[in-house]
Design a protein around this motif. Structure first.
Motif, PDB file in Angstrom:
ATOM      1  N   GLU A 161      54.299  87.320  20.795  1.00 55.33           N
ATOM      2  CA  GLU A 161      53.785  87.032  19.459  1.00 55.33           C
ATOM      3  C   GLU A 161      53.085  88.273  18.902  1.00 55.33           C
ATOM      4  O   GLU A 161      52.260  88.875  19.577  1.00 55.33           O
ATOM      5  CB  GLU A 161      52.807  85.874  19.567  1.00 55.33           C
ATOM      6  CG  GLU A 161      52.367  85.368  18.238  1.00 55.33           C
ATOM      7  CD  GLU A 161      51.523  84.122  18.405  1.00 55.33           C
ATOM      8  OE1 GLU A 161      52.113  83.029  18.456  1.00 55.33           O
ATOM      9  OE2 GLU A 161      50.297  84.247  18.498  1.00 55.33           O
ATOM     10  N   THR A 178      50.774  89.608  15.641  1.00 55.69           N
ATOM     11  CA  THR A 178      50.025  89.357  14.403  1.00 55.69           C
ATOM     12  C   THR A 178      49.340  90.669  14.026  1.00 55.69           C
ATOM     13  O   THR A 178      49.481  91.675  14.722  1.00 55.69           O
ATOM     14  CB  THR A 178      48.949  88.283  14.611  1.00 55.69           C
ATOM     15  OG1 THR A 178      47.977  88.796  15.522  1.00 55.69           O
ATOM     16  CG2 THR A 178      49.562  87.006  15.190  1.00 55.69           C
ATOM     17  N   GLN A 192      57.999  84.478   8.820  1.00 55.91           N
ATOM     18  CA  GLN A 192      58.099  84.795  10.244  1.00 55.91           C
ATOM     19  C   GLN A 192      59.395  85.540  10.498  1.00 55.91           C
ATOM     20  O   GLN A 192      60.422  85.203   9.897  1.00 55.91           O
ATOM     21  CB  GLN A 192      58.061  83.520  11.077  1.00 55.91           C
ATOM     22  CG  GLN A 192      57.675  83.771  12.518  1.00 55.91           C
ATOM     23  CD  GLN A 192      57.529  82.492  13.315  1.00 55.91           C
ATOM     24  OE1 GLN A 192      58.479  81.731  13.437  1.00 55.91           O
ATOM     25  NE2 GLN A 192      56.353  82.247  13.869  1.00 55.91           N
ATOM     26  N   TYR A 232      54.403  87.180  12.710  1.00 59.98           N
ATOM     27  CA  TYR A 232      53.907  86.392  11.574  1.00 59.98           C
ATOM     28  C   TYR A 232      53.702  87.347  10.394  1.00 59.98           C
ATOM     29  O   TYR A 232      53.066  88.388  10.564  1.00 59.98           O
ATOM     30  CB  TYR A 232      52.564  85.747  11.909  1.00 59.98           C
ATOM     31  CG  TYR A 232      52.681  84.489  12.729  1.00 59.98           C
ATOM     32  CD1 TYR A 232      52.645  83.249  12.104  1.00 59.98           C
ATOM     33  CD2 TYR A 232      52.822  84.538  14.107  1.00 59.98           C
ATOM     34  CE1 TYR A 232      52.749  82.086  12.842  1.00 59.98           C
ATOM     35  CE2 TYR A 232      52.925  83.382  14.859  1.00 59.98           C
ATOM     36  CZ  TYR A 232      52.891  82.157  14.218  1.00 59.98           C
ATOM     37  OH  TYR A 232      52.990  81.005  14.945  1.00 59.98           O
ATOM     38  N   LEU A 270      49.358  82.148  10.327  1.00 53.64           N
ATOM     39  CA  LEU A 270      50.120  82.896   9.323  1.00 53.64           C
ATOM     40  C   LEU A 270      49.181  83.538   8.306  1.00 53.64           C
ATOM     41  O   LEU A 270      49.261  84.738   8.052  1.00 53.64           O
ATOM     42  CB  LEU A 270      51.077  81.939   8.595  1.00 53.64           C
ATOM     43  CG  LEU A 270      51.723  82.503   7.337  1.00 53.64           C
ATOM     44  CD1 LEU A 270      52.764  83.546   7.706  1.00 53.64           C
ATOM     45  CD2 LEU A 270      52.368  81.411   6.495  1.00 53.64           C
ATOM     46  N   GLY A 297      48.726  86.992   9.659  1.00 54.55           N
ATOM     47  CA  GLY A 297      50.041  87.528   9.326  1.00 54.55           C
ATOM     48  C   GLY A 297      49.975  89.022   9.026  1.00 54.55           C
ATOM     49  O   GLY A 297      49.000  89.509   8.467  1.00 54.55           O
TER      50      GLY A 297
END
Lengths: 544, 544
Positions: free
Chosen positions: B2, B4, B64, B87, B119, B123
């Motif tokens: 992931e 961010t 995304q 994100y 998000l 994000g």
């Protein structure tokens, strides 16, 4: 008290009770954005202001609604509050919504702890009354046709094998009697539709329905009909469920209509957008015409009071530096003001110790407290003792009633919309439209006007601006002095506005006459043809 | 993995490394909506399809982005993957974004576990190259002006006392030397601007800056200048910080540009929207013209492969019932297909045991696996042994390269857009435009065509539809038979399209000639005036 679709049905009677016993209600709402396109201008009239919001704000979504009911406790001799913080999100079977978001607005809400996951998963649905009655009609009509025969779709070649296999499987399931139901997965929308049609051959033995899985995948569920349950009762259950789902989708609109029906005083802080979105999302689409908007608003909410407007007038104006809600709240906590006691008794409202700014319910609560502080201040000035508001139309409140603050025009003399009468038409004699050379900056304009005191400048583009004098009495001198200046052109604001409006009317007229024009074009072409190309004919003579 | 904005800077070099070593990349994206307004129609040509997406899809946000890099491990003789799930959310100092959302799309994503709070809070920002260079120019220009004098705003009467009080407070802070800084709160935007201007009098003793609190409230921070630090160095720090912030806001666009620069094979499933949004959000606004779009796409992504298109052709077509990604994945797990091994070694990618459907990174991974399964199947058919893809332009893949699947037109002969050549122009001889009586339903149309076999019907409105024959060879007979039917009118599809196009051209021409028309209108009025109202003059005679 937080309300989502998980507890909405259960809470609704409590909300009704709170509204019922309240002396007044405070509301607040959160949106996915504020303004799309050109912003409101500082010299916009209330009507122009409305049109700009109508065009630029109505596509945003209302995502949280706070309602705080203030009711009097006779024993304690002060108010208590019951507050509800509703998460709102439009859902099926309501219409699919396309809505705008403003990146900075969501960013701001997230930083204040707004829970977007809760919003989308658990938000309560809503719809206008217009939509509700259309959907009720459509559902009634659709259910009438359930029993009648449907249009047949022919099965495309590539799906024939799959459909035949599934029909065979269902036949086997019915014959084997090993289980009560089977599920058919891995079918796309179209195949499911075909199956509904083809599985109808088993309608006396099995009931076919769509089942939505937790991951929102859709599958078909085929249930064996038992002795006793017949297709009709299954059908009726289905119909009832559809009405229930529609009722759920009307959701929060019921609360909005309760507030409207109560006719109680509704307080908000800088509440124009809250009112606008409430009407547009829960009642009916906003009218394009400003006059109709005022009537519509007054009809739905007959008693509105905007604390931002209240705080902008004497005796508050000079004592309040910033009327941002949080700042106002802090200012009204101190001398010469005093915040009233208005706690919650049953855990259904807020208390002063909590700090949940920008949670709609809490902001509604704070707005109510600010209102009470200002109301008490005015009452004390008049030597009245009671802290209870018995009549919202009392002389102390009358000047503020049904007037909505117009934030961006605050430094004008008319920063409000009057819902129950003519809007203010302040003098614009000290305001001008200025055209200047491309290379000029703000300083050059300040320089130009320096003999006449300070000015407020609002640029329209690279070569024009609206300029307002602080020393209004200088208006005539300015006009005279700058008339001779060859670099700039100065037009009184009123004249400038008139020019814009009339040129707009001209454009509109031109648009409307277009079919007539086409006929005319043909005529002139025909005429010119005769006149120029047939000089030796006498065809025109009969006319002369 | 992931990604961010919290770990983006740290991960970026790893992403670059993954792209570098990959044989091919798979991508997938999630959006806030799919289609606004009228949907694509089943008989749209690729060009019409593009225009509809251009108008109806480009205002949604890309939220995304999944990138999965597949690289070969020689020892293990199979692929490994490294995947990133980004994100994305646009941020300052990038431009404020207004974007559309489709309520059902967000609802769907939420049900799949999409984290909207993450998000909006975390994000990574992005912007087009066009925007980036504009912002770079503007920032350079703005910083140039920092040292030069600013335009002065005159202080409105109501703020004079407050400003004077604060200036006094700052003076006292500087004289007392008790602390290094003070903070000034409870000021709205306008007051802060006035203070920046008025506090400039202390510029040799103190540094004034805006500070954003955790709750996003903005306050002013006044810091005493110490010996050694001068205004210039503080100014330079500020400038550097501004460049850094702009760089952060370019954010994910850097990854998109890396993918483009790599020139590697990029795989997607039903990837047209992914490609469209990638171009529009990270490179430059989409061109209105379809031809330019194809060129632009091929230039940015020279090697694209759409697994949905691949699965729609032989030898896969007949073996795959549904090409929804999850269904395809399940189908390709079974005989005669086989999913390859392509696990993750370092925790940076996915493994087969995870099930995170609709997480963009995972969907990209699954797409890559589907591609490999189909690629291996084709290779095996040709008797080739290796599972490694060495050349994306090899004969096995060539038929699928740079062709994007057009989902809604799937049952046509031309369900794709060809980025590197002419689009298919399948015969439309079996398709007709039908006009029928208002009271007709689908069944009446089926009935009408029943002698000629099954038909596909797409309604245009209450009285017209597009009808396609399944038995194409019947086209001539249908046309002949229905020519005599007085209730309906049948026009060949091609003729119908031509009619629409030419009427559009006419409307456009009419619009463009409007100024000429105005002259004509005046002329005809003048002429008519003479002709009808002045019968006894001889003014027209010279023309005749």
């Amino acid at each position: 008290m937080e309300v989502t679709r998980k507890n909405f049905k259960e809470i609704l009677p409590l909300v009704s009770e709170s509204i019922e016993k309240a002396d007044f209600l405070a509301i607040d709402a959160e949106f996915t954005g504020l303004m799309n396109g050109r912003d409101v201008s500082i010299f916009d009239s209330p009507a122009e202001y409305y049109i700009r919001l109508y065009n630029g704000a109505s596509e945003f979504l209302l995502i949280q609604y706070g309602v705080c009911a203030f009711y009097w406790n006779d024993k304690k001799q002060h108010y208590l509050n019951e507050a509800y913080n509703f998460y709102l999100y439009p859902r099926r079977p309501g219409p699919e919504k396309m809505f705008l978001c403003q990146s900075s607005s969501l960013d701001f809400l997230a930083s204040q702890g707004f829970d977007f996951n809760k919003l989308i998963k658990e938000g309560i649905s809503y719809m206008t009354e217009t939509t509700e009655s259309r959907l009720r009609d459509m559902l009634a009509e659709r259910q009438k046709n359930y029993s009648t025969e449907k249009d047949l779709i022919s099965i495309p070649e590539q799906h024939k094998q799959q459909i035949a296999d599934i029909c065979k499987k269902v036949r086997k399931f019915l014959d084997d009697k090993d289980s009560d139901c089977i599920e058919i997965d891995r079918c796309n929308n179209f195949v499911r539709r075909l199956l509904f049609q083809e599985l109808a051959q088993f309608k006396n033995e099995a009931f076919v329905e769509t089942k939505v899985l937790e991951n929102q995948n859709r599958i078909l569920k085929v249930t064996r009909l038992k002795e006793g349950d017949d297709v009709t009762s299954k059908d009726n259950q289905k119909k009832e469920k559809e009405w229930e789902e529609l009722d759920d989708a009307v959701g929060f609109s019921k609360v909005a209509r309760m507030i409207s029906q109560s006719g109680k005083l509704v307080i908000g802080h800088n509440m124009l957008l809250d009112v606008l979105h409430s009407l547009n999302h829960f009642f009916q689409p906003l009218p394009e015409d400003y006059g109709s908007f005022k009537e519509f608003t007054h009809c739905m909410f007959p008693r509105l009071l905007d604390t931002k407007y209240m705080s902008s007038l004497p005796p508050f104006k000079d004592k309040i530096n910033s009327s941002v809600l949080q700042h106002l709240f802090t200012t009204l906590s101190d001398e010469p003001f005093a915040l009233p006691k208005a706690d919650s008794e049953n855990g259904r409202g807020y208390n002063r110790t909590e700090e949940k700014h920008h949670e709609a319910g809490y902001d509604a609560y704070v707005t109510g407290l600010c209102f009470l502080a200002m109301y008490s201040h005015l009452s004390r000035m008049r030597g009245e003792q009671t802290a209870r508001l018995k009549d919202p139309t009392c002389p102390v409140l009358k000047p503020f009633l049904n007037k909505l603050f117009l934030a961006k025009t605050a430094h004008q003399d008319s920063p409000y919309m009057n819902l129950v009468g003519a809007d203010p038409t302040p003098s614009r004699d000290h305001v001008f439209h200025l055209t200047f050379p491309l290379e000029w900056q703000r300083n050059d304009i300040n320089q130009l006007f320096s003999p006449f005191g300070p000015v407020t400048v609002q640029f329209l583009d690279d070569v024009s601006a609206i300029v307002a004098l602080s020393r209004r009495e200088q208006a005539r001198d300015v006009a005279r002095a700058l008339a001779k200046n060859s670099k700039v052109t100065l037009i009184p604001f009123v004249k400038f506005k008139h020019k814009i409006t009339s040129s707009k009317v001209q454009i509109d007229n031109r648009r409307q006459t277009s079919p007539v024009k086409q006929v005319c074009v043909l005529s002139v072409l025909a005429l010119l043809f005769f006149v120029f190309l047939c000089p030796d004919t006498n065809l025109l003579c009969p006319f002369i």
